[in-house]
Scaffold this active site. Structure first.
Site, PDB file in Angstrom:
ATOM      1  N   LYS A   1      26.883 -60.898  21.298  1.00 55.13           N
ATOM      2  CA  LYS A   1      28.033 -61.610  20.733  1.00 55.13           C
ATOM      3  C   LYS A   1      27.726 -62.035  19.296  1.00 55.13           C
ATOM      4  CE  LYS A   1      29.742 -65.838  20.412  1.00 55.13           C
ATOM      5  NZ  LYS A   1      30.488 -65.689  19.153  1.00 55.13           N
TER       6      LYS A   1
ATOM      7  N   GLU B   1      15.997 -69.568  18.658  1.00 54.66           N
ATOM      8  CA  GLU B   1      15.584 -69.750  17.274  1.00 54.66           C
ATOM      9  C   GLU B   1      16.624 -70.675  16.655  1.00 54.66           C
ATOM     10  OE1 GLU B   1      15.540 -69.831  13.679  1.00 54.66           O
ATOM     11  OE2 GLU B   1      16.002 -67.699  13.571  1.00 54.66           O
TER      12      GLU B   1
ATOM     13  N   CYS C   1      18.043 -70.725   8.029  1.00 53.89           N
ATOM     14  CA  CYS C   1      17.327 -71.612   8.947  1.00 53.89           C
ATOM     15  C   CYS C   1      15.974 -72.018   8.363  1.00 53.89           C
ATOM     16  CB  CYS C   1      17.182 -70.971  10.310  1.00 53.89           C
ATOM     17  SG  CYS C   1      16.527 -69.317  10.231  1.00 53.89           S
TER      18      CYS C   1
ATOM     19  N   GLU D   1      19.644 -81.093   9.170  1.00 54.09           N
ATOM     20  CA  GLU D   1      19.819 -79.771   8.555  1.00 54.09           C
ATOM     21  C   GLU D   1      21.179 -79.714   7.872  1.00 54.09           C
ATOM     22  OE1 GLU D   1      20.148 -76.287  11.163  1.00 54.09           O
ATOM     23  OE2 GLU D   1      18.814 -75.245   9.782  1.00 54.09           O
TER      24      GLU D   1
HETATM   25  P1  NAP Z   1      26.287 -72.206  16.431  1.00 50.22           P
HETATM   26  O1  NAP Z   1      27.518 -72.934  16.764  1.00 50.22           O
HETATM   27  O2  NAP Z   1      25.024 -72.600  17.078  1.00 50.22           O
HETATM   28  O3  NAP Z   1      26.613 -70.653  16.703  1.00 50.22           O
HETATM   29  C1  NAP Z   1      25.674 -69.626  16.856  1.00 50.22           C
HETATM   30  C2  NAP Z   1      26.215 -68.630  17.860  1.00 50.22           C
HETATM   31  O4  NAP Z   1      26.359 -69.239  19.146  1.00 50.22           O
HETATM   32  C3  NAP Z   1      27.605 -68.111  17.513  1.00 50.22           C
HETATM   33  O5  NAP Z   1      27.727 -66.771  17.918  1.00 50.22           O
HETATM   34  C4  NAP Z   1      28.485 -69.029  18.339  1.00 50.22           C
HETATM   35  O6  NAP Z   1      29.788 -68.550  18.553  1.00 50.22           O
HETATM   36  C5  NAP Z   1      27.694 -69.129  19.617  1.00 50.22           C
HETATM   37  N1  NAP Z   1      28.038 -70.283  20.445  1.00 50.22           N
HETATM   38  C6  NAP Z   1      28.596 -71.462  20.061  1.00 50.22           C
HETATM   39  N2  NAP Z   1      28.766 -72.284  21.119  1.00 50.22           N
HETATM   40  C7  NAP Z   1      28.298 -71.613  22.211  1.00 50.22           C
HETATM   41  C8  NAP Z   1      28.195 -71.926  23.593  1.00 50.22           C
HETATM   42  N3  NAP Z   1      28.593 -73.093  24.069  1.00 50.22           N
HETATM   43  N4  NAP Z   1      27.676 -71.009  24.411  1.00 50.22           N
HETATM   44  C9  NAP Z   1      27.242 -69.810  23.949  1.00 50.22           C
HETATM   45  N5  NAP Z   1      27.328 -69.456  22.651  1.00 50.22           N
HETATM   46  C10 NAP Z   1      27.837 -70.348  21.789  1.00 50.22           C
HETATM   47  O7  NAP Z   1      26.032 -72.209  14.913  1.00 50.22           O
HETATM   48  P2  NAP Z   1      27.111 -72.056  13.767  1.00 50.22           P
HETATM   49  O8  NAP Z   1      28.443 -72.581  14.131  1.00 50.22           O
HETATM   50  O9  NAP Z   1      27.010 -70.648  13.363  1.00 50.22           O
HETATM   51  O10 NAP Z   1      26.469 -73.026  12.683  1.00 50.22           O
HETATM   52  C11 NAP Z   1      26.353 -74.420  12.933  1.00 50.22           C
HETATM   53  C12 NAP Z   1      25.012 -74.907  12.478  1.00 50.22           C
HETATM   54  O11 NAP Z   1      23.986 -74.181  13.162  1.00 50.22           O
HETATM   55  C13 NAP Z   1      24.699 -74.656  11.025  1.00 50.22           C
HETATM   56  O12 NAP Z   1      25.283 -75.574  10.199  1.00 50.22           O
HETATM   57  C14 NAP Z   1      23.203 -74.691  11.059  1.00 50.22           C
HETATM   58  O13 NAP Z   1      22.750 -76.007  11.058  1.00 50.22           O
HETATM   59  C15 NAP Z   1      22.854 -74.052  12.354  1.00 50.22           C
HETATM   60  N6  NAP Z   1      22.535 -72.611  12.214  1.00 50.22           N
HETATM   61  C16 NAP Z   1      21.260 -72.219  12.352  1.00 50.22           C
HETATM   62  C17 NAP Z   1      20.936 -70.891  12.201  1.00 50.22           C
HETATM   63  C18 NAP Z   1      19.562 -70.383  12.348  1.00 50.22           C
HETATM   64  O14 NAP Z   1      19.269 -69.305  11.853  1.00 50.22           O
HETATM   65  N7  NAP Z   1      18.683 -71.072  13.042  1.00 50.22           N
HETATM   66  C19 NAP Z   1      21.909 -69.965  11.898  1.00 50.22           C
HETATM   67  C20 NAP Z   1      23.228 -70.391  11.785  1.00 50.22           C
HETATM   68  C21 NAP Z   1      23.514 -71.715  11.960  1.00 50.22           C
HETATM   69  P3  NAP Z   1      30.911 -68.940  17.455  1.00 50.22           P
HETATM   70  O15 NAP Z   1      30.630 -68.091  16.296  1.00 50.22           O
HETATM   71  O16 NAP Z   1      32.185 -68.617  18.087  1.00 50.22           O
HETATM   72  O17 NAP Z   1      30.752 -70.397  17.190  1.00 50.22           O
END
Ligand code: NAP
Ligand code: MG
Length: 504
Positions: free
Chosen positions: A200, A275, A309, A406
């Site tokens: 996904k 991660e 990240c 973050e």
């Molecule tokens: P996120 O909400 O953690 O999303 C990452 C992935 O998980 C996306 O594909 C997301 O789908 C999915 N997801 C969200 N809720 C889920 C659930 N309940 N069950 C299963 N999958 C789920 O991160 P984001 O919205 O992309 O970013 C939010 C914050 O995450 C950023 O501001 C940053 O702090 C952190 N982040 C960290 C990294 C890293 O490399 N460690 C990368 C990106 C973001 P959707 O796209 O539909 O939400």
């Protein structure tokens, strides 16, 4: 990579080319076919640099996820096409995928830039070639995955050996900051080990995953081995995590969602690797090459608009070197110009969304209210797209929210320290432990500090480099499990022990 990160736009010569990418409506990729969602629902993916809709993409519900998991299960369990494939043929398939990524690199770079808002310079020089390299690296592995023959002290004669077997159906959930690269880090090792996949992509950035799905058809990957379900986290993502037919979840994203995934996966005891985020310290000792350290510090925090990240977002500077280091950092940060991500000279693109820009800008306000001073930037640029000035916060202390949380945007929090002990103590004073950088000319100090930093990666006199052969992952709230290198082979295999009685 780091040298390139230190260039300002003035130092670069470029050639403008017409766009190649023609994004089309996205369907789900299940069992080797592109299909609509059973509900026929779709959602829009937008170009963050303009706010305009790029195209519509199918929205997978739990029933579509179920079909994808069944297709992956069938491809895993049945026939000889995948699991029993000769490792050499699996190698060739992975290599073919890398060749196809390279052959379509211009188009993939444009799709990535349209979907994320990141500079085309980055997509074409980093995201896409590094994704191809990841498949090249793992193309070398299928012929080398092997168990061991073990000593046996249990009494009696026995032959004891281990087999490394694929885990089964892997659910892979990835974020929007490096869409194709995050796909490569997860898909390449999982395929090398003989698993099947339901992927996904993030809702904001589905386009390169869908184009990659087409490339798997061209490469001749058996149907059902790789499936893509586009959609939203709480529905599509959750359906993957909850599905009893999925054996492992690999996730990159936020800490909050990582925790939810771990809780969800507990019901069916799936293997989990996470991660998550970071607040990585970049520690500058006064005896470092301060000019180089300052140039690299810019790349460490402003590459990919800081949506990284591993971003070196807490810059610790020893007092005696502060003025020299900061004058280079401020001077060069001021020269960084955001612009059209498709223009090859642009080094700073758009943030991913209005919501995210608001969140990042709010951190600047939080920092100000906590007593930090905004020495560079701090504002949105224009009203079209979600561009923001590179921002440097000074007079930050490590207990402030801007030093502990973050931000995931182009905001550096600079913290002054008096002597090395204080620097290292404060650097470790964080919920996160993904990466750290140390700058010093004293080799002994560098290695001693590297041992003391609580982080999965420590860079000495460099920052932000990764390599497909080198393990990557976090301590503490930054997650667990190591991706890349041999470590990812362990992540995507089960170890089976076989006892053979040899007593007469
Ligand atoms: P996120 O909400 O953690 O999303 C990452 C992935 O998980 C996306 O594909 C997301 O789908 C999915 N997801 C969200 N809720 C889920 C659930 N309940 N069950 C299963 N999958 C789920 O991160 P984001 O919205 O992309 O970013 C939010 C914050 O995450 C950023 O501001 C940053 O702090 C952190 N982040 C960290 C990294 C890293 O490399 N460690 C990368 C990106 C973001 P959707 O796209 O539909 O939400
Ligand atoms: Mg998008």
């Amino acid at each position: 990579m780091p040298e390139i990160l230190t260039q300002t736009s003035e130092e670069i010569s470029v050639e403008l080319k017409p766009a190649k990418a023609k994004p089309k409506p996205g369907k789900l990729f299940i069992g080797g076919e592109f299909v609509n969602a059973l509900s026929a629902r779709t959602f829009e993916t937008r170009n963050p640099a303009t706010g305009e809709v790029i195209t519509e993409v199918a929205e997978a519900g739990p029933e579509d996820v179920d079909l994808a998991v069944r297709a992956a299960r069938k491809a895993f369990e049945e026939g000889n096409t995948w699991r029993k494939m000769n490792p050499r043929d699996r190698s060739r398939l992975l290599w073919k995928l890398s060749e196809l990524i390279r052959a379509n690199a211009e188009e993939l770079s444009e799709l990535e830039t349209l979907d994320t808002g990141k500079p085309i310079f980055e997509s074409s020089r980093f995201d896409i070639p590094l994704s191809a390299e990841c498949f090249e690296y793992y193309a070398g592995w299928p012929t080398k995955i092997a168990g061991e023959t073990l000593a046996n002290s249990s009494g009696g004669e026995a032959l004891v050996y281990t087999l490394k077997e694929p885990i089964g159906v892997c659910g892979q959930i990835i974020p929007w900051n490096f869409p194709l690269q995050m796909l490569a880090w997860k898909v390449a090792p999982a395929l090398a080990c003989g698993n099947t996949i339901v992927l996904k992509p993030a809702e904001q950035t589905p386009l390169t995953a869908l184009r990659f799905a087409e490339l798997t058809l061209e490469a001749g990957l058996p149907p059902g081995v790789f499936n893509v379900v586009t959609g939203f986290g709480p529905t599509t993502g959750k359906a993957i995590v909850d599905h009893a037919g999925v054996d492992k979840i690999a996730f990159t994203g936020s800490v909050e969602v990582g925790k939810a995934i771990m809780r969800g996966a507990a019901n069916t005891l799936k293997r989990v690797s996470l991660e998550l985020g970071g607040k990585s310290p970049n520690i500058i000792f006064a005896d470092a090459d301060l000019e180089t350290a300052a140039k690299f510090a810019l790349g460490g925090i402003f590459f990919n608009q800081g949506e990284m990240c591993t971003a070196g977002s807490r810059i610790f500077v020893e007092e005696a070197g502060y003025d020299e280091f900061m004058s280079v950092l401020r001077g060069r940060a001021q020269k960084m110009v955001a612009g059209d991500p498709l223009h090859p000279k642009t080094r700073l693109g758009s943030l991913i969304s209005q919501e995210h820009l608001d969140r990042v800008l709010n951190y600047v306000t939080i920092g100000r209210n906590e007593g930090a001073s905004v020495s560079i930037g701090g504002e949105r640029i224009g009203t079209k797209g979600y561009f923001m000035k590179p921002t440097v916060l000074e007079d930050v202390t490590n207990s402030m929210r801007v030093a502990q949380e973050e931000i995931f945007g182009p905001v550096a929090s600079v913290i002054k320290f008096r002597e090395p002990e204080e620097g290292i103590r404060e650097a470790n004073n964080s919920e996160f432990g993904l990466a750290a950088a140390i700058w010093t000319r004293d080799i002994k100090k560098a290695h001693l500090m590297a041992r003391r930093v609580k982080a999965g990666t420590v860079w000495i006199n460099t920052i932000s480099t990764t390599d497909n052969a080198v393990p990557f992952g976090g301590y503490k709230s930054s997650g667990f499990g190591r991706e890349l290198g041999r470590a990812a082979i362990d992540l995507y295999t089960e170890t089976k022990t076989v006892w053979v009685d040899l007593n007469g």
